[in-house]
Design a protein around this motif. Structure first.
Motif, PDB file in Angstrom:
ATOM      1  N   GLY A 370       0.844  -1.199   0.000  1.00  0.00           N
ATOM      2  CA  GLY A 370       0.000   0.000   0.000  1.00  0.00           C
ATOM      3  C   GLY A 370       0.869   1.235   0.000  1.00  0.00           C
ATOM      4  O   GLY A 370       2.083   1.141   0.232  1.00  0.00           O
ATOM      5  N   ASP A 371       0.233   2.397  -0.255  1.00  0.00           N
ATOM      6  CA  ASP A 371       0.985   3.652  -0.410  1.00  0.00           C
ATOM      7  C   ASP A 371       1.884   3.971   0.778  1.00  0.00           C
ATOM      8  O   ASP A 371       3.031   4.352   0.622  1.00  0.00           O
ATOM      9  CB  ASP A 371       0.016   4.815  -0.607  1.00  0.00           C
ATOM     10  CG  ASP A 371      -0.505   4.821  -2.026  1.00  0.00           C
ATOM     11  OD1 ASP A 371       0.008   4.000  -2.828  1.00  0.00           O
ATOM     12  OD2 ASP A 371      -1.429   5.602  -2.311  1.00  0.00           O
ATOM     13  N   GLU A 372       1.312   3.799   2.012  1.00  0.00           N
ATOM     14  CA  GLU A 372       2.114   4.193   3.178  1.00  0.00           C
ATOM     15  C   GLU A 372       3.249   3.199   3.466  1.00  0.00           C
ATOM     16  O   GLU A 372       4.089   3.436   4.313  1.00  0.00           O
ATOM     17  CB  GLU A 372       1.240   4.432   4.414  1.00  0.00           C
ATOM     18  CG  GLU A 372       0.700   3.202   5.083  1.00  0.00           C
ATOM     19  CD  GLU A 372      -0.731   2.857   4.693  1.00  0.00           C
ATOM     20  OE1 GLU A 372      -1.020   2.781   3.483  1.00  0.00           O
ATOM     21  OE2 GLU A 372      -1.532   2.638   5.610  1.00  0.00           O
ATOM     22  N   TYR A 373       3.245   2.075   2.733  1.00  0.00           N
ATOM     23  CA  TYR A 373       4.292   1.069   2.942  1.00  0.00           C
ATOM     24  C   TYR A 373       5.215   0.983   1.726  1.00  0.00           C
ATOM     25  O   TYR A 373       5.821  -0.054   1.451  1.00  0.00           O
ATOM     26  CB  TYR A 373       3.665  -0.300   3.224  1.00  0.00           C
ATOM     27  CG  TYR A 373       2.672  -0.296   4.365  1.00  0.00           C
ATOM     28  CD1 TYR A 373       3.033   0.175   5.617  1.00  0.00           C
ATOM     29  CD2 TYR A 373       1.377  -0.764   4.185  1.00  0.00           C
ATOM     30  CE1 TYR A 373       2.129   0.189   6.670  1.00  0.00           C
ATOM     31  CE2 TYR A 373       0.461  -0.750   5.236  1.00  0.00           C
ATOM     32  CZ  TYR A 373       0.850  -0.275   6.471  1.00  0.00           C
ATOM     33  OH  TYR A 373      -0.047  -0.267   7.514  1.00  0.00           O
ATOM     34  N   ASP A 374       5.267   2.091   0.994  1.00  0.00           N
ATOM     35  CA  ASP A 374       5.967   2.182  -0.288  1.00  0.00           C
ATOM     36  C   ASP A 374       7.418   1.708  -0.271  1.00  0.00           C
ATOM     37  O   ASP A 374       7.925   1.205  -1.263  1.00  0.00           O
ATOM     38  CB  ASP A 374       5.974   3.659  -0.727  1.00  0.00           C
ATOM     39  CG  ASP A 374       5.359   3.784  -2.098  1.00  0.00           C
ATOM     40  OD1 ASP A 374       4.768   2.788  -2.531  1.00  0.00           O
ATOM     41  OD2 ASP A 374       5.491   4.861  -2.708  1.00  0.00           O
ATOM     42  N   SER A 375       8.088   1.878   0.889  1.00  0.00           N
ATOM     43  CA  SER A 375       9.511   1.515   0.945  1.00  0.00           C
ATOM     44  C   SER A 375       9.708   0.007   0.815  1.00  0.00           C
ATOM     45  O   SER A 375      10.807  -0.465   0.562  1.00  0.00           O
ATOM     46  CB  SER A 375      10.129   1.983   2.272  1.00  0.00           C
ATOM     47  OG  SER A 375       9.609   1.223   3.344  1.00  0.00           O
ATOM     48  N   GLY A 376       8.626  -0.757   1.017  1.00  0.00           N
ATOM     49  CA  GLY A 376       8.711  -2.222   0.918  1.00  0.00           C
ATOM     50  C   GLY A 376       9.349  -2.867   2.134  1.00  0.00           C
ATOM     51  O   GLY A 376       9.701  -4.043   2.104  1.00  0.00           O
ATOM     52  N   CYS A 377       9.510  -2.091   3.216  1.00  0.00           N
ATOM     53  CA  CYS A 377      10.224  -2.620   4.395  1.00  0.00           C
ATOM     54  C   CYS A 377       9.311  -2.880   5.594  1.00  0.00           C
ATOM     55  O   CYS A 377       9.796  -3.183   6.684  1.00  0.00           O
ATOM     56  CB  CYS A 377      11.319  -1.638   4.804  1.00  0.00           C
ATOM     57  SG  CYS A 377      12.565  -1.413   3.532  1.00  0.00           S
ATOM     58  N   TYR A 378       7.998  -2.714   5.426  1.00  0.00           N
ATOM     59  CA  TYR A 378       7.078  -2.899   6.559  1.00  0.00           C
ATOM     60  C   TYR A 378       6.559  -4.338   6.592  1.00  0.00           C
ATOM     61  O   TYR A 378       6.037  -4.836   5.588  1.00  0.00           O
ATOM     62  CB  TYR A 378       5.891  -1.930   6.448  1.00  0.00           C
ATOM     63  CG  TYR A 378       6.287  -0.483   6.662  1.00  0.00           C
ATOM     64  CD1 TYR A 378       6.194   0.099   7.925  1.00  0.00           C
ATOM     65  CD2 TYR A 378       6.757   0.300   5.605  1.00  0.00           C
ATOM     66  CE1 TYR A 378       6.556   1.424   8.127  1.00  0.00           C
ATOM     67  CE2 TYR A 378       7.128   1.626   5.793  1.00  0.00           C
ATOM     68  CZ  TYR A 378       7.022   2.182   7.059  1.00  0.00           C
ATOM     69  OH  TYR A 378       7.383   3.490   7.256  1.00  0.00           O
TER      70      TYR A 378
END
Ligand code: NAD
Length: 509
Positions: A370-378
């Motif tokens: 999702g947008d707020e997890y854009d970094s791919g690290c969550y």
């Protein structure tokens, strides 16, 4: 994302990575790019130290040591006191940088800077102590005592997960001891090191501290190796994985240098039927998911008595449902991201291994999209039911994976707690004095840290911090950890008119 704090800390898009205090001595042609795990954006670049520039740094540090060791220790302490004040002024900005570059919550970022301030205060007090002992000589007319002298250059290699505090635990103590320091920070958090140096510069200048007392070099393990192989660096203090520690420890030992190793943990809490469930839940959940499971003291294993196992596990499942995962600079979030995509892969591989080795996922994991997890690290903190001997359980996965293990007798639980290669932090949750004392006895926990009714995570700076076995055996921070940064000298003074030899030896000429 408001990044005004970068400006306040003197950080630019491109920063020189080699410093001898106030002066940058580098001419970097290669750079590390630091991306935030929070939003995946490039924060800035930091120059990588070349071997040639490293040589310049060591020369400056050697020269500085000759002057710095002569400065009275309380005067050295005064410089550290002023650095503590400068950190107080910059606590908000530096805490934000720690949170943005490393991904821990803002509160933990500020907490890390507070630890730096606390160790400065500790070091100031220490600068009026550094006590040696006086002994009674067996020979008449003789006085015997021991004193402590600085070692010289202390090479500090630090991990990404405590990007500022761990350096200060080493450097503040080493500097009051009269040593000079060269710091190679983690290549994953290089801007934090530059920011610490930027804050220090004004203090060093105001006090006319010789250039070279506090040096910074930057890069990955290859830059670390410049120091570990260098006989001009008598002490290497290295914080990081046990894998790294085994390499660094043997390289330094092969040149008979000293190393102070602070390595991986595999920390357990034993939960007995005499525990207070509220304390258990708070300690276990914070310990397992705080800093997204990326503390060396993170709780990895809960060893629970079988009579309360289902109650504890169902309460944990409920607590995990309430966890909010997201931007760590937002105070409403409980869990931030992992440091990078490699860490996400290691987390996923561990979950796969848990299932393959017979474990059962009680709270499933996964990567958030999702947008707020854009970094791919969550990722989702998860819980698995396992047995202690599983290969994956013996290994430190630096991620929010909590293992639940059942026990029957307390001795068996203590044995399981000890039955891993690492020995950093441990805890027992009990209101029963006998259980607590057994856990703390010589037949109890084999770790460097053993707590009662406190989780495994975190520690106060006043105690000596570190652990046994594959955690490396080093001690940093409080208590008498300062002795690792000094050399001990025994002095005997003969104020008689004769020269009596020890052991009654006669040597008549
Ligand atoms: P890491 O071992 O990958 O790297 C740590 C540092 O060592 C980095 O600066 C890296 O560049 C350097 N390095 C790696 N190999 C080297 C070599 N051969 N020669 C010289 N330098 C080398 O660790 P990380 O991923 O940054 O940090 C996580 C690990 O650190 C975890 O295992 C955690 O438990 C441990 N840790 C321990 C403590 C403690 O006090 N015991 C504190 C914080 C972190």
């Amino acid at each position: 994302m408001n990044t005004n704090f970068l400006k306040q800390l003197g950080l630019n898009k491109s920063n020189e990575g080699t410093w001898t205090g106030r002066k940058s001595v580098g001419k970097s042609t290669e750079f590390i790019e630091s991306y935030s795990p929070v939003d995946g954006k490039l924060i800035g670049k930091v120059g990588i130290t070349s071997e040639k520039d490293y040589t310049k740094v060591v020369r400056k540090a050697e020269d500085a040591f000759k002057k710095w060791r002569k400065v009275p220790a309380p005067k050295r302490g005064e410089v550290i006191r002023q650095y503590g004040d400068a950190l107080r002024e910059n606590k908000d900005a530096l805490g934000r940088l720690v949170s943005y570059e490393m991904g821990k919550s803002l509160q933990e970022g500020w907490g890390e800077v507070q630890e730096m301030i606390d160790i400065c205060d500790f070091a100031v007090g220490l600068s009026r102590q550094l006590y040696g002992l006086t002994m009674h000589s067996e020979r008449p007319g003789h006085r015997m005592y021991e004193q402590w002298h600085p070692l010289g250059i202390v090479g500090i290699i630090s991990a990404f997960n405590f990007p500022v505090a761990v350096w200060s635990w080493n450097a503040m103590i080493a500097m009051v001891c009269g040593d000079v320091c060269i710091w190679k920070a983690s290549e994953k958090t290089p801007l934090c090191a530059i920011a610490c140096n930027n804050i220090f510069q004004k203090v060093l200048k105001a006090n006319k501290v010789p250039e070279g007392v506090n040096c910074i070099i930057n890069g990955d393990y290859k830059v670390g190796e410049y120091m570990t192989y260098d006989p001009r660096v008598p002490l290497i203090s290295a914080t990081g994985s046990s894998r790294m520690g085994k390499i660094v420890g043997s390289v330094v030992a092969s040149r008979l240098g000293k190393s102070l190793l602070e390595l991986g943990g595999n920390n357990a809490i034993i939960v007995t039927p005499n525990s207070d469930l509220n304390v258990v839940l708070a300690g276990a959940v914070f310990g397992a998911v705080g800093t997204c499971g990326q503390r060396c003291t993170s709780t990895r294993r809960l060893i629970i008595h079988e009579s309360i196992y289902s109650k504890v596990s169902s309460q944990l499942k409920k607590a995990y449902k309430q966890l909010k995962i997201g931007n760590p600079l937002d105070p409403n979030m409980h869990v931030g991201p992992l440091i990078d995509k490699d860490a996400v892969e290691a987390y996923l591989n561990s979950i796969k291994a848990i299932k393959e080795q017979g474990g059962k996922m009680l709270v499933p994991g996964g990567v958030l999209k999702g947008d707020e997890y854009d970094s791919g690290c969550y990722v989702k903190p998860c819980i698995a039911e396992v047995e202690n001997h599983y290969k994956i359980v013996q290994h430190e996965t630096f991620a929010p994976i909590l293992y639940l293990i059942k026990y029957n007798e307390l001795e068996e639980a203590i044995q399981m707690q000890n039955n891993v290669p690492q020995g950093l932090s441990s805890a027992i949750m009990t209101n029963n004095l006998k259980e607590a004392e057994l856990f703390l006895s010589s037949a109890g926990s084999d770790c460097g840290i053993a707590n009662v009714n406190i989780g495994t995570s975190g520690a106060e700076i006043g105690g000596a911090f570190g652990g046994e076995k594959e955690t490396g055996g080093g001690r940093e921070s409080g208590s008498d950890a300062w002795k690792a940064y000094m050399r001990r000298q025994t002095n005997t003074i003969n104020y008689s008119d004769e020269l009596p030899l020890a052991q009654g030896i006669k040597f008549d000429l």
